[in-house]
Design a protein around this motif. Sequence first.
Motif, mmCIF file in Angstrom:
data_model
loop_
_atom_site.group_PDB
_atom_site.id
_atom_site.type_symbol
_atom_site.label_atom_id
_atom_site.label_comp_id
_atom_site.label_asym_id
_atom_site.label_seq_id
_atom_site.Cartn_x
_atom_site.Cartn_y
_atom_site.Cartn_z
ATOM 1 N N VAL A 127 0.864 -1.176 0.000
ATOM 2 C CA VAL A 127 0.000 0.000 0.000
ATOM 3 C C VAL A 127 0.898 1.222 0.000
ATOM 4 O O VAL A 127 1.671 1.441 0.928
ATOM 5 C CB VAL A 127 -0.924 0.017 1.242
ATOM 6 N N LYS A 128 0.815 2.007 -1.051
ATOM 7 C CA LYS A 128 1.633 3.214 -1.133
ATOM 8 C C LYS A 128 0.892 4.356 -0.450
ATOM 9 O O LYS A 128 -0.275 4.603 -0.710
ATOM 10 C CB LYS A 128 1.910 3.569 -2.582
ATOM 11 N N GLU A 129 1.620 5.036 0.429
ATOM 12 C CA GLU A 129 1.034 6.164 1.128
ATOM 13 C C GLU A 129 1.300 7.435 0.343
ATOM 14 O O GLU A 129 2.325 7.554 -0.334
ATOM 15 C CB GLU A 129 1.634 6.272 2.525
ATOM 16 N N PRO A 130 0.415 8.419 0.439
ATOM 17 C CA PRO A 130 0.656 9.679 -0.263
ATOM 18 C C PRO A 130 1.868 10.392 0.340
ATOM 19 O O PRO A 130 2.239 10.152 1.486
ATOM 20 C CB PRO A 130 -0.637 10.467 -0.051
ATOM 21 N N THR A 132 4.203 12.897 2.174
ATOM 22 C CA THR A 132 3.993 13.726 3.361
ATOM 23 C C THR A 132 4.539 15.123 3.111
ATOM 24 O O THR A 132 5.379 15.321 2.235
ATOM 25 C CB THR A 132 4.708 13.108 4.578
#
Length: 100
Positions: free
Chosen positions: A25-28, A30
């Motif tokens: 899961v790639k996080e946006p 920061t």
Amino acid sequence: MIALPDRHIWQRETAKPTANRLHLVKEPATPAAAPVSAGTETNRDRVLQAVHDGARTLRDITDRTGINKGTVSREIKALTATGALRKSDDGMVLPGQEAA
């Protein structure tokens, strides 16, 4: 002798098709990963300020700023090229001519 199971031993039985799988899961991005804004102080600014505050050697500038020695050396070279800093004959780093 022990009886072998009815299935091949190298194959798993899974109750659900996705039971033991991991998913990436790639996080946006920061705000810390965003480009440096105009209001933040750069390494070059910190090196220049340390020299104006009295630091004269690479070691002294490194200790005052907490920046890596190689980075400080690179910034001194860049600031010397622009005239913001100058080096004396004995190797001391001094504010440039416009600051004096």
